[in-house]
Design a protein around this motif. Structure first.
Motif, PDB file in Angstrom:
ATOM      1  N   SER A 105       0.831  -1.206   0.000  1.00  0.00           N
ATOM      2  CA  SER A 105       0.000   0.000   0.000  1.00  0.00           C
ATOM      3  C   SER A 105       0.864   1.254   0.000  1.00  0.00           C
ATOM      4  O   SER A 105       2.063   1.229   0.302  1.00  0.00           O
ATOM      5  CB  SER A 105      -0.914  -0.009   1.227  1.00  0.00           C
ATOM      6  OG  SER A 105      -1.704  -1.175   1.253  1.00  0.00           O
ATOM      7  N   PRO A 319       0.110  -5.818   2.347  1.00  0.00           N
ATOM      8  CA  PRO A 319      -0.739  -4.716   1.854  1.00  0.00           C
ATOM      9  C   PRO A 319      -1.879  -4.447   2.825  1.00  0.00           C
ATOM     10  O   PRO A 319      -2.520  -5.378   3.317  1.00  0.00           O
ATOM     11  CB  PRO A 319      -1.261  -5.249   0.509  1.00  0.00           C
ATOM     12  CG  PRO A 319      -0.349  -6.364   0.137  1.00  0.00           C
ATOM     13  CD  PRO A 319       0.152  -6.953   1.415  1.00  0.00           C
ATOM     14  N   GLU A 320      -2.089  -3.193   3.104  1.00  0.00           N
ATOM     15  CA  GLU A 320      -3.184  -2.835   4.003  1.00  0.00           C
ATOM     16  C   GLU A 320      -4.525  -2.875   3.275  1.00  0.00           C
ATOM     17  O   GLU A 320      -5.569  -3.049   3.893  1.00  0.00           O
ATOM     18  CB  GLU A 320      -2.939  -1.436   4.580  1.00  0.00           C
ATOM     19  CG  GLU A 320      -1.676  -1.354   5.451  1.00  0.00           C
ATOM     20  CD  GLU A 320      -1.368   0.073   5.870  1.00  0.00           C
ATOM     21  OE1 GLU A 320      -2.183   0.970   5.558  1.00  0.00           O
ATOM     22  OE2 GLU A 320      -0.309   0.295   6.485  1.00  0.00           O
ATOM     23  N   ILE A 321      -4.460  -2.689   1.953  1.00  0.00           N
ATOM     24  CA  ILE A 321      -5.690  -2.660   1.158  1.00  0.00           C
ATOM     25  C   ILE A 321      -5.672  -3.844   0.200  1.00  0.00           C
ATOM     26  O   ILE A 321      -4.827  -3.923  -0.703  1.00  0.00           O
ATOM     27  CB  ILE A 321      -5.801  -1.333   0.378  1.00  0.00           C
ATOM     28  CG1 ILE A 321      -5.849  -0.158   1.374  1.00  0.00           C
ATOM     29  CG2 ILE A 321      -7.029  -1.338  -0.511  1.00  0.00           C
ATOM     30  CD1 ILE A 321      -5.793   1.193   0.742  1.00  0.00           C
ATOM     31  N   ARG A 385      -9.656   3.459  -3.514  1.00  0.00           N
ATOM     32  CA  ARG A 385      -9.124   2.744  -2.346  1.00  0.00           C
ATOM     33  C   ARG A 385      -7.603   2.892  -2.230  1.00  0.00           C
ATOM     34  O   ARG A 385      -6.903   1.936  -1.904  1.00  0.00           O
ATOM     35  CB  ARG A 385      -9.522   1.272  -2.374  1.00  0.00           C
ATOM     36  CG  ARG A 385     -10.997   1.013  -2.161  1.00  0.00           C
ATOM     37  CD  ARG A 385     -11.297  -0.471  -2.064  1.00  0.00           C
ATOM     38  NE  ARG A 385     -10.732  -1.052  -0.837  1.00  0.00           N
ATOM     39  CZ  ARG A 385     -10.674  -2.365  -0.605  1.00  0.00           C
ATOM     40  NH1 ARG A 385     -11.120  -3.219  -1.515  1.00  0.00           N
ATOM     41  NH2 ARG A 385     -10.152  -2.813   0.507  1.00  0.00           N
ATOM     42  N   TYR A 387      -6.622   4.871   0.006  1.00  0.00           N
ATOM     43  CA  TYR A 387      -6.803   4.689   1.445  1.00  0.00           C
ATOM     44  C   TYR A 387      -8.139   3.984   1.640  1.00  0.00           C
ATOM     45  O   TYR A 387      -9.018   4.037   0.772  1.00  0.00           O
ATOM     46  CB  TYR A 387      -6.803   6.032   2.188  1.00  0.00           C
ATOM     47  CG  TYR A 387      -5.553   6.842   2.025  1.00  0.00           C
ATOM     48  CD1 TYR A 387      -4.348   6.408   2.578  1.00  0.00           C
ATOM     49  CD2 TYR A 387      -5.564   8.040   1.313  1.00  0.00           C
ATOM     50  CE1 TYR A 387      -3.192   7.148   2.420  1.00  0.00           C
ATOM     51  CE2 TYR A 387      -4.403   8.785   1.163  1.00  0.00           C
ATOM     52  CZ  TYR A 387      -3.221   8.327   1.713  1.00  0.00           C
ATOM     53  OH  TYR A 387      -2.064   9.053   1.548  1.00  0.00           O
ATOM     54  N   ASP A 388      -8.301   3.326   2.762  1.00  0.00           N
ATOM     55  CA  ASP A 388      -9.540   2.612   3.045  1.00  0.00           C
ATOM     56  C   ASP A 388     -10.339   3.328   4.117  1.00  0.00           C
ATOM     57  O   ASP A 388      -9.776   3.761   5.140  1.00  0.00           O
ATOM     58  CB  ASP A 388      -9.245   1.178   3.488  1.00  0.00           C
ATOM     59  CG  ASP A 388      -9.726   0.163   2.467  1.00  0.00           C
ATOM     60  OD1 ASP A 388     -10.482   0.556   1.551  1.00  0.00           O
ATOM     61  OD2 ASP A 388      -9.340  -1.014   2.566  1.00  0.00           O
TER      62      ASP A 388
END
Length: 581
Positions: A105, A319-321, A385, A387-388
């Motif tokens: 991310s 990955p955060e997303i 996305r 950011y989430d």
């Protein structure tokens, strides 16, 4: 700790297990044949000691040549196979590392310096390759040959073998001590190398700023300081290695002296044959390189494990997303309706957006204005996305955004960020980046839509002009228009322009907006701007202030409310009048 660092290498060992097995066979044959050499020498000395004949000379000469030739063949095969596998693993690992980095991310790159990542992808990866190649090969050679030599030395003379290996416990302690120190020092060296790489990368990227502020000498001085620190740490490792090899050689030398003294006495007393004595000493001489190589292997092993630990830090990043497990329909099509429902968003613990409720019908246009820091970029970044947000707070076509596969979602969005980035490639390739396999006609049409085609045709090589790193050869406005063309060419259902006209003059802006109105037809468009002239024709305008929507309506409706938008309009109107005076 060392084994933990090396655990990620297991899949690569498994992939090339047959290659390593074949390399292992070559190691056994190489060392097995070389172990026979002293036995041939012993036979030759004992036979010739009883009488020299032509037949004996030819026989033992041919045997020695055969052993040397066979050893050479299998030594070549060992190097070719094992070193070749290490190169293949390096190739696979570099691809896996790049693939993993591509999936991480944006937040990872915001907290990690580019130079540090580059150091791990180059210097550290090379150290891991040396661990998998030379270190593995020489370790196997040392283990196999030492074991075999010890077996035959024991059969030649038990007592002499015990004396020869008396220093072994001291060697073991020495290796353990030096190995730990090498690991610690190499980790510090690699950390400093990352620091130097990061500083160099920042200086090259910020060359214009450094020259504008006349900071060349100051940056050179800081780089020299960092470089001196790197050299200092490297010299500490060199001094350590300089102590390790002589220590091992000294212990081996003492063992050889002891063997010569005690073995010579046994030959003189008749309890040991001359051939056996020569064979035993030949084994001792043959053990010289494996013992010395052991010091080098320790160095390679400690460097490799330290570097693998640094590379693991990247692989451990996730990955955060990612696609939500609930995503089942990979063929979902995006029409373009966007809705923010009770949206609140915080970044790094700071509240950015508060209770945003906004719906943008498919095919319509929304302009967002507001002061710096009001959350405009954060709001539009939630759509693809980057950011989430909280689940269910952003919807597309009435469905929560997380129900769309990331690839489908992002392929449906043309996003032009606030900070324009162009690749060090041709203008054509930068525009065509937005669509795989784009034709020249499509590139030209996208350039026309972004009002950059006239500028491009004025370049020396037109669409084949190389723009330099980050598009350094283009003006700010040209870079932004090229980025807009890159977004247009993918024919997205949703087009997001984050202050994408900030670097162009009002005349060019009017021209671009005229073209964009044709492009925007039938697709949802959201654009951020600080200029009223850019947003006045949008279907609706949202005024964002301190993370909240404080005004929403058309240009005429907002002017009638005498709020922030009216104040912004009057201010810009006055600036235009003053500019004409």
């Amino acid at each position: 700790m060392l084994l933990k660092n090396l655990r990620p290498l297991l899949p690569y060992f498994k992939k090339y297990r047959w290659g390593f097995a074949l390399g292992g066979v070559c190691v056994l044959l190489n060392n097995g044949i070389w172990i026979l050499f002293p036995l041939v020498i012993r036979g030759a000395f004992d036979a010739l000691n009883q009488g020299v004949t032509r037949h004996k000379l030819i026989t033992y000469s041919l045997l020695i040549l055969a052993v040397a030739g066979a050893k050479g063949i299998f030594q070549f095969l060992t190097r070719w196979i094992v070193i070749g596998i290490s190169r293949n693993v390096e190739f696979d690992m570099r691809n896996d590392l790049f693939r993993h980095l591509e999936r991480l991310s944006l937040s990872y790159y915001q907290r990690t310096r580019t130079g540090d990542i580059m150091a791990r992808c180059t210097n550290d990866l090379n150290a891991v390759r040396m661990l998998l190649g030379p270190a593995v090969m020489y370790s196997a050679n040392t283990i196999v040959f030492t074991t075999g030599a010890l077996f035959f030395m024991w059969h030649i003379n038990h007592r002499l073998t015990m004396y020869a290996f008396l220093p072994l416990p001291i060697v073991s302690i020495t290796i353990q001590y030096f190995g730990r120190k090498i690991h610690e020092r190499f980790e510090r060296i690699q950390a400093m190398f990352s620091e130097i790489s990061a500083r160099a990368q920042e200086n090259f990227s910020g060359a214009r700023v450094i020259r504008a502020y006349v900071q060349e000498e100051a940056e050179i001085a800081q780089f020299e300081t960092a470089n001196l620190e790197y050299v200092g740490r490297s010299l500490k490792l060199v001094r350590l290695m300089g102590m390790l090899w002589p220590t091992l050689e000294t212990m081996l030398g003492l063992a050889i002296v002891m063997v010569l003294w005690l073995g010579g006495r046994q030959v003189l007393s008749g309890s040991m044959t001359l051939g056996g004595f020569v064979a035993f000493n030949t084994y001792m001489v043959q053990l010289t390189w494996p013992i010395i190589a052991l010091g080098w292997v320790i160095n390679l092993f400690q460097r490799g494990t330290a570097s693998m630990g640094r590379i693991n830090e990247i692989f451990e990043e996730q990955p955060e997303i990612v696609d939500d497990p609930a995503v089942v329909d990979a063929d979902l099509q995006v029409r373009g309706e966007i809705e923010f429902r009770n949206l609140s968003f915080a970044y790094d613990g700071h509240d950015v957006l508060h209770n945003i409720n906004l719906r943008v019908p498919a095919g319509s246009s929304l302009a967002i204005v507001g002061p710096t820091g009001s959350g405009k970029t954060s709001l539009v970044s939630l759509i693809p996305r980057i950011y989430d947000s909280a689940s269910g707070s952003v919807l597309i076509d009435g469905r929560p955004i997380r129900e769309f596969p990331l690839e489908t979602l992002r392929r449906s969005i043309g996003f032009v960020p606030q900070e324009t980035f162009l690749f060090s490639d041709t203008v054509r390739e930068n525009i065509a980046f937005g669509k795989s396999g784009a034709t020249d006609d499509e590139v030209k049409a996208a350039a026309d839509g972004a009002s950059i085609s006239d500028d491009i045709e004025g370049f020396p090589d037109q669409y084949g002009t190389v723009v330099g790193e980050r598009g350094i050869t283009l003006s700010g406005g040209q870079k932004q228009r090229t980025a807009i063309a890159r977004a247009i060419i993918r024919d997205p259902r949703i087009l997001v322009l984050d202050d994408a006209l900030a670097s162009v003059d009002t005349h060019t802006e009017d021209k671009i907006l005229g073209h964009l109105r044709e492009v925007m037809g039938g697709r949802t468009t959201i654009f951020i701007s600080h200029r009223v002239s850019s947003v006045r024709n949008a279907d609706r305008i949202a005024v964002l202030h301190s993370g909240r929507i404080v005004e929403l309506g058309t240009h005429e409706e907002l002017l009638g409310r005498d709020g922030y938008y009216t104040e912004l309009y009057n201010k810009q109107l006055l600036e235009e009048e003053l500019a004409e005076v």
